[in-house]
Design a protein around this motif. Sequence first.
Motif, PDB file in Angstrom:
ATOM      1  N   GLU A 199       0.967  -1.110   0.021  1.00 36.48           N
ATOM      2  CA  GLU A 199      -0.010   0.010  -0.094  1.00 36.48           C
ATOM      3  C   GLU A 199       0.859   1.236   0.028  1.00 36.48           C
ATOM      4  OE1 GLU A 199      -3.181   2.193   2.869  1.00 36.48           O
ATOM      5  OE2 GLU A 199      -2.859   0.164   3.177  1.00 36.48           O
ATOM      6  N   ALA A 200       1.853   1.314   0.667  1.00 34.13           N
ATOM      7  CA  ALA A 200       2.989   2.507   0.866  1.00 34.13           C
ATOM      8  C   ALA A 200       3.554   2.780  -0.373  1.00 34.13           C
ATOM      9  CB  ALA A 200       3.687   2.086   2.090  1.00 34.13           C
ATOM     10  N   ARG A 201       3.765   1.489  -1.206  1.00 30.73           N
ATOM     11  CA  ARG A 201       4.401   1.702  -2.457  1.00 30.73           C
ATOM     12  C   ARG A 201       3.548   2.163  -3.484  1.00 30.73           C
ATOM     13  NH1 ARG A 201       5.420  -2.988  -4.340  1.00 30.73           N
ATOM     14  NH2 ARG A 201       5.109  -4.447  -2.572  1.00 30.73           N
ATOM     15  N   ALA A 202       2.207   1.887  -3.254  1.00 31.29           N
ATOM     16  CA  ALA A 202       1.039   2.180  -4.392  1.00 31.29           C
ATOM     17  C   ALA A 202       1.073   3.837  -4.004  1.00 31.29           C
ATOM     18  CB  ALA A 202      -0.097   1.319  -4.223  1.00 31.29           C
ATOM     19  N   ARG A 203       1.031   4.161  -2.860  1.00 29.68           N
ATOM     20  CA  ARG A 203       0.738   5.427  -2.505  1.00 29.68           C
ATOM     21  C   ARG A 203       1.859   6.480  -2.681  1.00 29.68           C
ATOM     22  NH1 ARG A 203      -0.752   3.632   2.774  1.00 29.68           N
ATOM     23  NH2 ARG A 203       1.018   4.861   3.504  1.00 29.68           N
ATOM     24  N   ASN A 204       3.147   6.195  -3.012  1.00 29.34           N
ATOM     25  CA  ASN A 204       4.303   6.883  -3.038  1.00 29.34           C
ATOM     26  C   ASN A 204       4.918   6.449  -4.423  1.00 29.34           C
ATOM     27  OD1 ASN A 204       4.419   8.466  -0.535  1.00 29.34           O
ATOM     28  ND2 ASN A 204       4.061   6.319   0.151  1.00 29.34           N
ATOM     29  N   PRO A 205       4.430   6.778  -5.564  1.00 24.41           N
ATOM     30  CA  PRO A 205       5.206   6.286  -6.918  1.00 24.41           C
ATOM     31  C   PRO A 205       6.401   6.984  -6.938  1.00 24.41           C
ATOM     32  CG  PRO A 205       3.116   7.269  -7.291  1.00 24.41           C
ATOM     33  CD  PRO A 205       2.941   7.144  -5.717  1.00 24.41           C
ATOM     34  N   ASP A 206       6.433   8.336  -6.583  1.00 23.10           N
ATOM     35  CA  ASP A 206       7.606   9.174  -6.685  1.00 23.10           C
ATOM     36  C   ASP A 206       8.736   8.590  -5.732  1.00 23.10           C
ATOM     37  OD1 ASP A 206       6.237  10.723  -8.506  1.00 23.10           O
ATOM     38  OD2 ASP A 206       5.656  12.282  -6.885  1.00 23.10           O
ATOM     39  N   MET A 207       8.338   8.175  -4.488  1.00 20.24           N
ATOM     40  CA  MET A 207       9.474   7.426  -3.841  1.00 20.24           C
ATOM     41  C   MET A 207      10.125   6.276  -4.372  1.00 20.24           C
ATOM     42  SD  MET A 207      10.311   4.999  -1.504  1.00 20.24           S
ATOM     43  CE  MET A 207       8.613   4.091  -0.764  1.00 20.24           C
ATOM     44  N   VAL A 208       9.273   5.535  -5.053  1.00 16.70           N
ATOM     45  CA  VAL A 208       9.600   4.232  -5.737  1.00 16.70           C
ATOM     46  C   VAL A 208      10.549   4.652  -6.921  1.00 16.70           C
ATOM     47  CG1 VAL A 208       8.933   1.972  -6.923  1.00 16.70           C
ATOM     48  CG2 VAL A 208       7.608   2.947  -4.939  1.00 16.70           C
ATOM     49  N   ALA A 209      10.148   5.443  -7.853  1.00 20.79           N
ATOM     50  CA  ALA A 209      10.833   5.914  -8.795  1.00 20.79           C
ATOM     51  C   ALA A 209      12.173   6.448  -8.298  1.00 20.79           C
ATOM     52  CB  ALA A 209      10.096   7.097  -9.444  1.00 20.79           C
ATOM     53  N   MET A 210      12.316   7.179  -7.204  1.00 21.66           N
ATOM     54  CA  MET A 210      13.499   7.681  -6.775  1.00 21.66           C
ATOM     55  C   MET A 210      14.507   6.552  -6.280  1.00 21.66           C
ATOM     56  SD  MET A 210      15.351   8.210  -3.920  1.00 21.66           S
ATOM     57  CE  MET A 210      14.134   7.998  -2.560  1.00 21.66           C
ATOM     58  N   VAL A 211      13.963   5.724  -5.657  1.00 21.74           N
ATOM     59  CA  VAL A 211      14.839   4.456  -5.458  1.00 21.74           C
ATOM     60  C   VAL A 211      15.495   3.806  -6.575  1.00 21.74           C
ATOM     61  CG1 VAL A 211      14.953   2.301  -4.122  1.00 21.74           C
ATOM     62  CG2 VAL A 211      13.659   4.137  -2.996  1.00 21.74           C
ATOM     63  N   MET A 212      14.441   3.431  -7.651  1.00 25.51           N
ATOM     64  CA  MET A 212      14.922   2.815  -8.879  1.00 25.51           C
ATOM     65  C   MET A 212      16.021   3.610  -9.577  1.00 25.51           C
ATOM     66  SD  MET A 212      13.490  -0.107  -8.848  1.00 25.51           S
ATOM     67  CE  MET A 212      13.956   0.133  -7.026  1.00 25.51           C
ATOM     68  N   ARG A 213      15.888   4.930  -9.346  1.00 28.72           N
ATOM     69  CA  ARG A 213      17.078   5.673 -10.322  1.00 28.72           C
ATOM     70  C   ARG A 213      18.261   5.549  -9.627  1.00 28.72           C
ATOM     71  NH1 ARG A 213      13.074   9.765 -10.474  1.00 28.72           N
ATOM     72  NH2 ARG A 213      13.874  10.909  -8.491  1.00 28.72           N
ATOM     73  N   HIS A 214      18.360   5.162  -8.234  1.00 29.21           N
ATOM     74  CA  HIS A 214      19.527   5.048  -7.407  1.00 29.21           C
ATOM     75  C   HIS A 214      19.771   3.764  -7.342  1.00 29.21           C
ATOM     76  CE1 HIS A 214      20.508   9.268  -6.196  1.00 29.21           C
ATOM     77  NE2 HIS A 214      19.088   9.532  -6.350  1.00 29.21           N
ATOM     78  N   THR A 215      19.287   2.753  -8.033  1.00 32.04           N
ATOM     79  CA  THR A 215      19.497   1.406  -7.803  1.00 32.04           C
ATOM     80  C   THR A 215      20.032   0.764  -9.247  1.00 32.04           C
ATOM     81  OG1 THR A 215      17.689   1.030  -6.414  1.00 32.04           O
ATOM     82  CG2 THR A 215      18.568  -0.893  -7.256  1.00 32.04           C
ATOM     83  N   PRO A 216      21.363   0.762  -9.280  1.00 30.32           N
ATOM     84  CA  PRO A 216      21.841   0.173 -10.556  1.00 30.32           C
ATOM     85  C   PRO A 216      21.457  -1.137 -11.108  1.00 30.32           C
ATOM     86  CG  PRO A 216      23.624   0.769  -8.866  1.00 30.32           C
ATOM     87  CD  PRO A 216      22.355   0.886  -8.310  1.00 30.32           C
ATOM     88  N   LEU A 217      20.874  -2.086 -10.400  1.00 29.07           N
ATOM     89  CA  LEU A 217      20.244  -3.243 -10.773  1.00 29.07           C
ATOM     90  C   LEU A 217      18.688  -2.961 -11.435  1.00 29.07           C
ATOM     91  CD1 LEU A 217      21.074  -6.019  -8.108  1.00 29.07           C
ATOM     92  CD2 LEU A 217      22.468  -5.415 -10.488  1.00 29.07           C
ATOM     93  N   GLY A 218      18.287  -1.628 -11.045  1.00 31.49           N
ATOM     94  CA  GLY A 218      17.199  -1.498 -12.011  1.00 31.49           C
ATOM     95  C   GLY A 218      15.618  -1.990 -11.497  1.00 31.49           C
ATOM     96  N   ARG A 219      15.712  -2.510 -10.316  1.00 33.03           N
ATOM     97  CA  ARG A 219      14.401  -3.452  -9.824  1.00 33.03           C
ATOM     98  C   ARG A 219      14.534  -3.288  -8.184  1.00 33.03           C
ATOM     99  NH1 ARG A 219      15.311  -8.280  -7.418  1.00 33.03           N
ATOM    100  NH2 ARG A 219      17.340  -9.189  -8.007  1.00 33.03           N
ATOM    101  N   ALA A 220      13.491  -3.576  -7.882  1.00 41.21           N
ATOM    102  CA  ALA A 220      12.910  -3.625  -6.153  1.00 41.21           C
ATOM    103  C   ALA A 220      13.377  -5.110  -6.012  1.00 41.21           C
ATOM    104  CB  ALA A 220      11.830  -3.408  -5.986  1.00 41.21           C
TER     105      ALA A 220
END
Length: 255
Positions: A199-220
Amino acid sequence: MAGILDGHVAAVTGGGSGIGQGICQAYAREGARVIILDVNQEGSQETLDLIAVGGGTATALMLDVRDRAACRAVAAEIARTAPVSILVNNAGINRRNPITGDVDAVARDWDDILSINLDGMFNVTHAFLEQLRQTRGRIVNIGSIQSFVHVAWPNSAAYTTSKHGVLGFTRALAAELGKDGVRVNAIGPGLIETRINAEARARNPDMVAMVMRHTPLGRAGQPSDIAGPAVFLASDLSSYVTGSIVMADGGFRTV
């Protein structure tokens, strides 16, 4: 084929869901007898069922890690059968509210998060300490990338404090218990997709996108991505590793 954890008894707090459930399954596959410790009995039963399907051995006991007396009672009950040689301190919660917000809500979040994430880790570890010294066991604590960083996750002072504490506790115990042959390490997960945070991930897509931008493997990550390091740290493959934190964050801290 024998597993690398054959003969071990592993107690896992918060084993009824998410990362804890993944670790329980992995330990059982590697031959450990798993003891699921959780307040969530429905989740514990789900973990038991998953382990049974895989041919593993597990039991479940209800435990609120905030209750120090209950931790001691559970440890004593387990000791009557066989002492624990692997302890995973995984139980934890998170809430994200600004410290400048409602005074009562902020104080309540602080008390709840610290009582589970930090005090609970102490309560469980202390309760099992003699068993772990007897078995020359190993402790695996679940930290976070927030054991190091905070700026990417504002409004989480209590959680960040608790996860810094996990790392400090890990290092302090490693230094003290090394003479007893007890190894103490931590894992630092990045963003791991679980039902609890869906639910938190669904409510905060910008946060998820920020994490993915800083994650070289490109996935959660998935719970299985934490289970691998947890098996390594519990096994003799890591016999000369203590006081360390294994980052399983997709490379987040490198960017």
